[in-house]
Design a protein around this motif. Structure first.
Motif, PDB file in Angstrom:
ATOM      1  N   LYS A  23       0.821  -1.209   0.000  1.00 59.21           N
ATOM      2  CA  LYS A  23       0.000   0.000   0.000  1.00 59.21           C
ATOM      3  C   LYS A  23       0.855   1.258   0.000  1.00 59.21           C
ATOM      4  O   LYS A  23       1.951   1.276   0.549  1.00 59.21           O
ATOM      5  CB  LYS A  23      -0.891  -0.003   1.248  1.00 59.21           C
ATOM      6  CG  LYS A  23      -2.230  -0.641   0.995  1.00 59.21           C
ATOM      7  CD  LYS A  23      -3.192  -0.339   2.131  1.00 59.21           C
ATOM      8  CE  LYS A  23      -4.417  -1.224   1.990  1.00 59.21           C
ATOM      9  NZ  LYS A  23      -5.122  -1.360   3.258  1.00 59.21           N
ATOM     10  N   CYS A  24       0.296   2.299  -0.568  1.00 56.60           N
ATOM     11  CA  CYS A  24       0.931   3.615  -0.600  1.00 56.60           C
ATOM     12  C   CYS A  24       1.249   4.070   0.829  1.00 56.60           C
ATOM     13  O   CYS A  24       0.503   3.793   1.763  1.00 56.60           O
ATOM     14  CB  CYS A  24      -0.047   4.577  -1.255  1.00 56.60           C
ATOM     15  SG  CYS A  24       0.444   6.296  -1.225  1.00 56.60           S
ATOM     16  N   PHE A  25       2.367   4.767   0.977  1.00 58.08           N
ATOM     17  CA  PHE A  25       2.824   5.163   2.311  1.00 58.08           C
ATOM     18  C   PHE A  25       2.060   6.348   2.901  1.00 58.08           C
ATOM     19  O   PHE A  25       2.211   6.669   4.079  1.00 58.08           O
ATOM     20  CB  PHE A  25       4.323   5.494   2.266  1.00 58.08           C
ATOM     21  CG  PHE A  25       5.101   4.694   3.256  1.00 58.08           C
ATOM     22  CD1 PHE A  25       5.691   3.504   2.888  1.00 58.08           C
ATOM     23  CD2 PHE A  25       5.212   5.106   4.575  1.00 58.08           C
ATOM     24  CE1 PHE A  25       6.378   2.736   3.806  1.00 58.08           C
ATOM     25  CE2 PHE A  25       5.904   4.350   5.507  1.00 58.08           C
ATOM     26  CZ  PHE A  25       6.487   3.156   5.117  1.00 58.08           C
ATOM     27  N   VAL A  26       1.273   7.001   2.075  1.00 59.09           N
ATOM     28  CA  VAL A  26       0.551   8.180   2.570  1.00 59.09           C
ATOM     29  C   VAL A  26      -0.598   7.731   3.478  1.00 59.09           C
ATOM     30  O   VAL A  26      -1.327   6.795   3.139  1.00 59.09           O
ATOM     31  CB  VAL A  26       0.026   9.019   1.380  1.00 59.09           C
ATOM     32  CG1 VAL A  26      -0.885  10.145   1.856  1.00 59.09           C
ATOM     33  CG2 VAL A  26       1.204   9.562   0.582  1.00 59.09           C
ATOM     34  N   ASP A  27      -0.722   8.380   4.638  1.00 56.03           N
ATOM     35  CA  ASP A  27      -1.770   8.035   5.611  1.00 56.03           C
ATOM     36  C   ASP A  27      -3.133   7.982   4.937  1.00 56.03           C
ATOM     37  O   ASP A  27      -3.481   8.875   4.176  1.00 56.03           O
ATOM     38  CB  ASP A  27      -1.833   9.116   6.719  1.00 56.03           C
ATOM     39  CG  ASP A  27      -0.740   8.887   7.749  1.00 56.03           C
ATOM     40  OD1 ASP A  27      -0.116   7.801   7.707  1.00 56.03           O
ATOM     41  OD2 ASP A  27      -0.506   9.796   8.553  1.00 56.03           O
ATOM     42  N   CYS A  28      -3.896   6.952   5.272  1.00 55.54           N
ATOM     43  CA  CYS A  28      -5.277   6.804   4.793  1.00 55.54           C
ATOM     44  C   CYS A  28      -5.399   6.558   3.285  1.00 55.54           C
ATOM     45  O   CYS A  28      -6.503   6.576   2.759  1.00 55.54           O
ATOM     46  CB  CYS A  28      -6.149   8.012   5.148  1.00 55.54           C
ATOM     47  SG  CYS A  28      -6.159   8.351   6.897  1.00 55.54           S
ATOM     48  N   CYS A  29      -4.310   6.361   2.583  1.00 52.28           N
ATOM     49  CA  CYS A  29      -4.422   6.039   1.151  1.00 52.28           C
ATOM     50  C   CYS A  29      -4.399   4.518   1.022  1.00 52.28           C
ATOM     51  O   CYS A  29      -3.504   3.868   1.538  1.00 52.28           O
ATOM     52  CB  CYS A  29      -3.281   6.640   0.332  1.00 52.28           C
ATOM     53  SG  CYS A  29      -3.379   6.190  -1.411  1.00 52.28           S
ATOM     54  N   ASN A  30      -5.410   3.978   0.350  1.00 55.87           N
ATOM     55  CA  ASN A  30      -5.496   2.523   0.209  1.00 55.87           C
ATOM     56  C   ASN A  30      -5.041   2.026  -1.150  1.00 55.87           C
ATOM     57  O   ASN A  30      -5.159   0.850  -1.441  1.00 55.87           O
ATOM     58  CB  ASN A  30      -6.933   2.056   0.475  1.00 55.87           C
ATOM     59  CG  ASN A  30      -7.255   2.145   1.961  1.00 55.87           C
ATOM     60  OD1 ASN A  30      -6.424   1.796   2.805  1.00 55.87           O
ATOM     61  ND2 ASN A  30      -8.431   2.654   2.284  1.00 55.87           N
ATOM     62  N   PHE A  83       4.861   4.739  -3.139  1.00 54.54           N
ATOM     63  CA  PHE A  83       3.658   5.568  -3.264  1.00 54.54           C
ATOM     64  C   PHE A  83       2.784   5.081  -4.419  1.00 54.54           C
ATOM     65  O   PHE A  83       3.274   4.470  -5.362  1.00 54.54           O
ATOM     66  CB  PHE A  83       4.044   7.026  -3.548  1.00 54.54           C
ATOM     67  CG  PHE A  83       4.929   7.617  -2.491  1.00 54.54           C
ATOM     68  CD1 PHE A  83       4.396   8.108  -1.306  1.00 54.54           C
ATOM     69  CD2 PHE A  83       6.305   7.669  -2.682  1.00 54.54           C
ATOM     70  CE1 PHE A  83       5.222   8.639  -0.335  1.00 54.54           C
ATOM     71  CE2 PHE A  83       7.134   8.205  -1.705  1.00 54.54           C
ATOM     72  CZ  PHE A  83       6.588   8.689  -0.526  1.00 54.54           C
ATOM     73  N   CYS A  84       1.487   5.423  -4.337  1.00 57.72           N
ATOM     74  CA  CYS A  84       0.605   5.164  -5.469  1.00 57.72           C
ATOM     75  C   CYS A  84       0.915   6.202  -6.540  1.00 57.72           C
ATOM     76  O   CYS A  84       1.611   7.192  -6.272  1.00 57.72           O
ATOM     77  CB  CYS A  84      -0.855   5.237  -5.034  1.00 57.72           C
ATOM     78  SG  CYS A  84      -1.370   6.901  -4.572  1.00 57.72           S
ATOM     79  N   ASN A  85       0.378   5.986  -7.710  1.00 56.83           N
ATOM     80  CA  ASN A  85       0.663   6.870  -8.834  1.00 56.83           C
ATOM     81  C   ASN A  85       0.289   8.327  -8.517  1.00 56.83           C
ATOM     82  O   ASN A  85       1.071   9.250  -8.757  1.00 56.83           O
ATOM     83  CB  ASN A  85      -0.124   6.363 -10.057  1.00 56.83           C
ATOM     84  CG  ASN A  85       0.360   7.022 -11.328  1.00 56.83           C
ATOM     85  OD1 ASN A  85       1.454   7.572 -11.361  1.00 56.83           O
ATOM     86  ND2 ASN A  85      -0.459   6.996 -12.353  1.00 56.83           N
ATOM     87  N   LYS A  86      -0.908   8.496  -7.900  1.00 59.66           N
ATOM     88  CA  LYS A  86      -1.401   9.845  -7.596  1.00 59.66           C
ATOM     89  C   LYS A  86      -0.445  10.571  -6.645  1.00 59.66           C
ATOM     90  O   LYS A  86      -0.010  11.690  -6.905  1.00 59.66           O
ATOM     91  CB  LYS A  86      -2.788   9.713  -6.963  1.00 59.66           C
ATOM     92  CG  LYS A  86      -3.409  10.999  -6.473  1.00 59.66           C
ATOM     93  CD  LYS A  86      -4.841  10.722  -5.974  1.00 59.66           C
ATOM     94  CE  LYS A  86      -5.457  11.945  -5.332  1.00 59.66           C
ATOM     95  NZ  LYS A  86      -5.123  12.087  -3.928  1.00 59.66           N
ATOM     96  N   HIS A  87      -0.100   9.921  -5.544  1.00 60.39           N
ATOM     97  CA  HIS A  87       0.747  10.601  -4.563  1.00 60.39           C
ATOM     98  C   HIS A  87       2.190  10.768  -5.039  1.00 60.39           C
ATOM     99  O   HIS A  87       2.834  11.763  -4.741  1.00 60.39           O
ATOM    100  CB  HIS A  87       0.681   9.870  -3.210  1.00 60.39           C
ATOM    101  CG  HIS A  87      -0.626  10.113  -2.514  1.00 60.39           C
ATOM    102  ND1 HIS A  87      -1.486   9.107  -2.171  1.00 60.39           N
ATOM    103  CD2 HIS A  87      -1.212  11.281  -2.135  1.00 60.39           C
ATOM    104  CE1 HIS A  87      -2.565   9.640  -1.587  1.00 60.39           C
ATOM    105  NE2 HIS A  87      -2.419  10.953  -1.558  1.00 60.39           N
ATOM    106  N   ASP A  88       2.685   9.788  -5.782  1.00 59.50           N
ATOM    107  CA  ASP A  88       4.048   9.921  -6.305  1.00 59.50           C
ATOM    108  C   ASP A  88       4.132  11.153  -7.219  1.00 59.50           C
ATOM    109  O   ASP A  88       5.108  11.898  -7.191  1.00 59.50           O
ATOM    110  CB  ASP A  88       4.432   8.655  -7.088  1.00 59.50           C
ATOM    111  CG  ASP A  88       5.921   8.645  -7.441  1.00 59.50           C
ATOM    112  OD1 ASP A  88       6.740   8.803  -6.519  1.00 59.50           O
ATOM    113  OD2 ASP A  88       6.246   8.511  -8.635  1.00 59.50           O
TER     114      ASP A  88
END
Ligand SMILES: [Zn+2]
Length: 331
Positions: A23-30, A83-88
């Motif tokens: 999972k993406c490392f950003v809090d609450c991102c699934n 990270f997911c694509n969005k957060h990266d």
């Protein structure tokens, strides 16, 4: 079971741990992660790549020597599932899509944040890999108890490092999302050298760590060496509340001549910072010293005194323009 079969199981477990969806490392991102570059391809890695390739010190625990220079494609170099694509895309846009302002606090913060996430993910992957090995019944009957003991010791060490990492992550999140400034950075210029590095290390030596209370996190120092247009940039970062421990040590890197700074950076790359890459031409210059380099890196893994001054200096063998960039700044 033959030695080859044993190695086969260990390798298979490694691939499983590395290939696992995370999972993406950003809090609450699934969302699930993509493969992120620790240092961006465009603007950093491509400045020193040759025909889309670079060189790194790779590890193969089954070979002798276990470390050596290995060629790596630019698309795979320094990548990790963080990270997911969005957060990266969103988080690092500021340092990836325009010319980078190294005098800016956020620039230095984002380069350091990416180091921490890479390090935490690396530890999670190692824990999964070693746990698979411990739980494997076939291995259990064929491998020495000492091997299992060392796996357990490593897992415990990584778990402690993950805890420390979460301590720092909290401050990175505050700074990124609430614009606070909890870190201190020192940035300085060096002559252009075809090496890039991005890693975190603990200021404390193993000898000092045993004297510290377990509840106290070790002092993380974030280090980047980035080849830019006609110079290289070094960024050191530390949580401000820990500055009193290691700021003198950090400032020493920029106090003397550039030759002195480069020697200190050479020591650091061989004793404390694992993640570095060099160009083909640097590799060709260093190749004849590969044994010395590998020996020093190995010593680092065996010593209790990680902050060492070496006799060997990589930059004595590498060409660089001995112009005088003397700028240092703080943010
Ligand atoms: Zn995400």
């Amino acid at each position: 079971m033959t030695e080859e079969e044993t190695k086969g199981i260990i390798r298979k477990n490694e691939l499983l741990a590395k290939g696992k969806e995370r999972k993406c490392f950003v809090d609450c991102c699934n969302s699930m992660t993509i493969s992120s570059h620790l240092l961006q391809k465009n603007g950093i890695l491509n400045r020193i790549s040759h025909q889309n390739h670079l060189y790194e010190i790779g590890i193969n625990p089954f070979n002798t020597p276990s470390f050596n220079f290995q060629k790596i494609g630019i698309n795979k170099a320094l990548t990790f599932p963080g990270f997911c694509n969005k957060h990266d895309t969103e988080i690092f846009r500021e340092i990836e899509t325009k010319s980078i302002d190294f005098k800016d606090y956020r620039t230095n913060l984002l380069f350091s944040y990416r180091i921490l996430v890479n390090e935490l993910r690396k530890k999670e992957i190692l824990i999964d890999w070693y746990t698979e090995n411990i739980n494997n019944n076939e291995l259990r009957t064929h491998i020495t108890p000492d091997y299992f003991y060392r796996l357990n010791e490593s897992i415990n060490g990584y778990k402690m490092a993950l805890n420390d990492g979460k301590y720092y992550l909290k401050y990175f999140n505050l700074d990124i999302y609430q614009n606070t400034k909890n870190f201190s950075f020192m940035t300085f210029e060096l002559p252009f050298i075809e090496i890039c590095a991005s890693g975190v290390f603990n200021y404390e030596n193993s000898c000092e760590i045993v004297l510290m209370p377990e509840s106290q996190p070790l002092t993380d120092i974030y280090f980047n060496l980035l080849p830019m247009d006609n110079k290289s940039i070094v960024i050191f970062g530390v949580l401000t509340e820990m500055k009193n421990k290691c700021w003198d040590y950090i400032e020493d890197f920029a106090k003397g001549s550039k030759v002195f700074s480069l020697k200190k950076v050479s020591d650091l790359l061989l004793t404390n910072v694992e993640n570095w890459l060099c160009s083909k031409s640097v590799y060709e210059k260093l190749k004849s010293n590969e044994t010395v380099i590998v020996e020093e890196i190995k010593k680092t893994n065996q010593t209790n005194i990680e902050r060492r001054t070496l006799d060997f200096n990589m930059f004595e063998y590498i060409d660089y323009k001995k112009n005088t960039f003397a700028n240092t700044w703080y943010s």
